[in-house]
Design a protein around this motif. Sequence first.
Motif, short mmCIF file in Angstrom:
data_model
loop_
_atom_site.label_atom_id
_atom_site.label_comp_id
_atom_site.label_asym_id
_atom_site.label_seq_id
_atom_site.Cartn_x
_atom_site.Cartn_y
_atom_site.Cartn_z
N ILE A 81 -2.64 6.52 -6.25
CA ILE A 81 -2.35 6.96 -5.18
C ILE A 81 -2.32 8.44 -5.00
N ARG A 82 -2.31 9.25 -6.44
CA ARG A 82 -2.54 10.51 -6.40
C ARG A 82 -3.96 11.00 -6.03
N GLU A 83 -4.89 10.18 -6.68
CA GLU A 83 -6.28 10.32 -6.23
C GLU A 83 -6.75 10.24 -4.74
N LEU A 84 -6.40 9.15 -4.47
CA LEU A 84 -6.80 8.57 -3.00
C LEU A 84 -6.13 9.41 -1.74
N SER A 85 -4.76 9.86 -1.90
CA SER A 85 -3.99 10.49 -1.09
C SER A 85 -4.70 11.91 -0.82
N GLN A 86 -5.71 12.37 -1.68
CA GLN A 86 -6.28 13.59 -1.41
C GLN A 86 -7.09 13.47 0.00
N HIS A 87 -7.50 12.24 0.25
CA HIS A 87 -8.40 12.00 1.32
C HIS A 87 -7.72 11.39 2.68
N GLY A 88 -6.19 11.67 2.44
CA GLY A 88 -5.54 11.23 3.67
C GLY A 88 -5.31 12.30 4.57
N ASN A 106 7.24 -2.82 6.24
CA ASN A 106 6.46 -1.78 5.78
C ASN A 106 6.64 -1.18 4.58
N PHE A 107 7.82 -1.90 3.97
CA PHE A 107 8.24 -1.47 2.63
C PHE A 107 7.13 -2.05 1.60
N LEU A 108 6.19 -3.02 2.08
CA LEU A 108 5.41 -3.59 1.38
C LEU A 108 4.12 -2.62 1.40
N TYR A 109 3.80 -1.55 2.21
CA TYR A 109 2.69 -0.94 2.44
C TYR A 109 3.04 0.66 2.21
N LEU A 110 4.05 0.93 1.19
CA LEU A 110 4.35 2.44 0.93
C LEU A 110 3.26 3.14 0.55
N GLY A 111 2.49 2.41 -0.40
CA GLY A 111 1.33 2.70 -1.31
C GLY A 111 0.53 3.31 -0.44
N LEU A 112 -0.21 2.57 0.57
CA LEU A 112 -1.08 2.72 1.60
C LEU A 112 -0.76 3.81 2.49
N ILE A 113 0.51 3.83 3.06
CA ILE A 113 1.12 4.78 3.95
C ILE A 113 0.94 6.29 3.15
N SER A 114 1.39 6.27 1.74
CA SER A 114 1.31 7.52 1.03
C SER A 114 0.08 8.10 0.93
N ILE A 115 -0.87 7.05 0.82
CA ILE A 115 -2.50 7.55 0.73
C ILE A 115 -2.97 8.14 1.99
N MET A 116 -2.65 7.41 3.41
CA MET A 116 -3.04 7.89 4.39
C MET A 116 -2.37 9.03 4.88
N PHE A 117 -1.23 9.09 4.79
CA PHE A 117 -0.34 10.18 5.39
C PHE A 117 0.70 10.76 4.14
N PRO A 118 0.10 11.76 3.43
CA PRO A 118 0.90 12.20 1.97
C PRO A 118 2.18 12.93 2.56
N GLN A 119 2.11 13.41 3.75
CA GLN A 119 3.47 14.23 4.19
C GLN A 119 4.37 13.22 4.81
N ALA A 120 4.10 11.95 5.12
CA ALA A 120 4.93 11.29 6.11
C ALA A 120 6.43 11.13 5.67
N LYS A 121 7.22 11.02 6.47
CA LYS A 121 8.75 10.75 6.01
C LYS A 121 8.98 9.51 5.85
N VAL A 122 9.80 8.92 4.99
CA VAL A 122 10.07 7.54 5.01
C VAL A 122 11.50 7.22 4.77
N ILE A 123 12.29 6.72 5.46
CA ILE A 123 13.66 6.40 5.24
C ILE A 123 13.81 4.76 4.83
N HIS A 124 14.46 4.69 3.70
CA HIS A 124 14.74 3.69 3.32
C HIS A 124 16.25 2.96 3.38
N CYS A 125 16.41 2.07 4.43
CA CYS A 125 17.92 1.70 4.68
C CYS A 125 18.23 0.47 3.85
N ARG A 126 19.17 0.50 3.13
CA ARG A 126 19.79 -0.31 2.43
C ARG A 126 21.31 -0.76 2.77
N ARG A 127 21.62 -1.93 2.56
CA ARG A 127 22.92 -2.57 2.71
C ARG A 127 23.41 -3.38 1.60
#
Length: 448
Positions: A195-202, A298-319
């Motif tokens: 994730i750290r390496e590939l996010s440089q290209h996001g 999209n919890f399944l794709y947080l790694g991909l999201i972090s690579i494409m959009f390193p600054q994206a804000k993610v809110i994880h809802c729990r109940r």
Amino acid sequence: MNHLIAEAVQLLQQNQPQKAEALLSPYYYANLENSQFLHFYALAKSHSGQHVVGIDLLKKAIDLQPDVAEYHHNLAAIYRLVGEFQLSEDHYLTALKLKPDYAEAYFNYSATRKFTADDPVIELIETQASRTDLSDADRCFLGFAGGKIFNDVKDYDKAFSYYELGNSSRKVQFDINDFRREIDRTIEVFSAETIRELSQHGLQTDLPVFIIGMPRTGTTLVEQILSSHPQVHGAGELRDIASIAGTMQQHAPQKTAYPECVKLLPVNTFSGFGKSYLKRLKSFNQQASRVINKMPGNFLYLGLISIMFPQAKVIHCRRDPLDTCLSCYFQRFRQGHDYSHDLKHLGLYYREYERLMAHWQQVLPRLPYELAYADLVQNQEAISRELIEYIGVSWDDQCLDFHANQRPVTTASNWQVRRPMNRAGLERWRNYDQHLEGLRQALAGEEN
């Protein structure tokens, strides 16, 4: 014309309303007296986001043929979508009067309000549900309708039996081992180093906001609060990230499947997909400084999201896990979520979701904002202010009046989020405690 309408119906069933609209549009003025044409053109318009136009077209269809139950049913659905619940209720009741065995109308009508024990619809539903000639689809609709209504009147045992009827009628198969393998592969591919390496290209942008988690954990409520801010647009549950993941293998050597293809892709692939996604977000609102995608899965794709959009804000809802799983079991999802029709499968799926979220906590450079549904309900203003600060916009008091937000809400929670905050969803499982032993065992990892 019948062939043209049939083609439009097929496009609507494939969730391509814009194409259906484009197909029908040239023939509109030649079909002003064709109620069937107006009906499906209305659905194409509404599903494309033009709800007011859809309402007007369906009214025209009803003026031409007032006794067609489907027209009233679909007009009621659009009214419900835009928050006109009394008009929605009126047209659902008209549809049921015209077609007393209209199972789908009972189901959709059940979501428009809270019912009391003396409501005449209860006897109608029980009469219909007792029929022996029902299709699985109708039995499913009636099961979920009865479950909702009997829950409203606090007859919890009967409500649960109706929900069991609805879920068992779906006739779906879910393989927990397939899902476990999917989680294993995701964990294997998305290491902290990768994730750290590939996010440089996001892409360095703070436009995208993601709300993720299990379904029925308050994701719609959070989106409603945030999108009440004038700088924030709620785009609903967008499937784009899963589509991007599914398409990536086309760009990989030997068409290697996702997620393994991630390590083999040309590095410019990530920014290319990212630019396409940003273009899609801007198509919803050019002025917004934040656009929300509240697809829980999209919890399944947080790694991909972090690579494409390193600054994206993610809110994880729990109940609460019991409340989450029970609420999923009580929800007739339109598609997907095959795990949700069996309480054991729900518990096992939940464990895998937690396993993946624990992995993301270990490897993501930026951790999601962890939102507990109970905290939001009990401390609305404080948590709302934290959310607004987290996504990086200034506070606006409109966020406290989220129930006054008139944006269309397409998820099952559209009735709830148009009302002030309440605690009805907390510890709901206690009403069904005697039915939850299998779920408890599954959540504890006991599979037999």
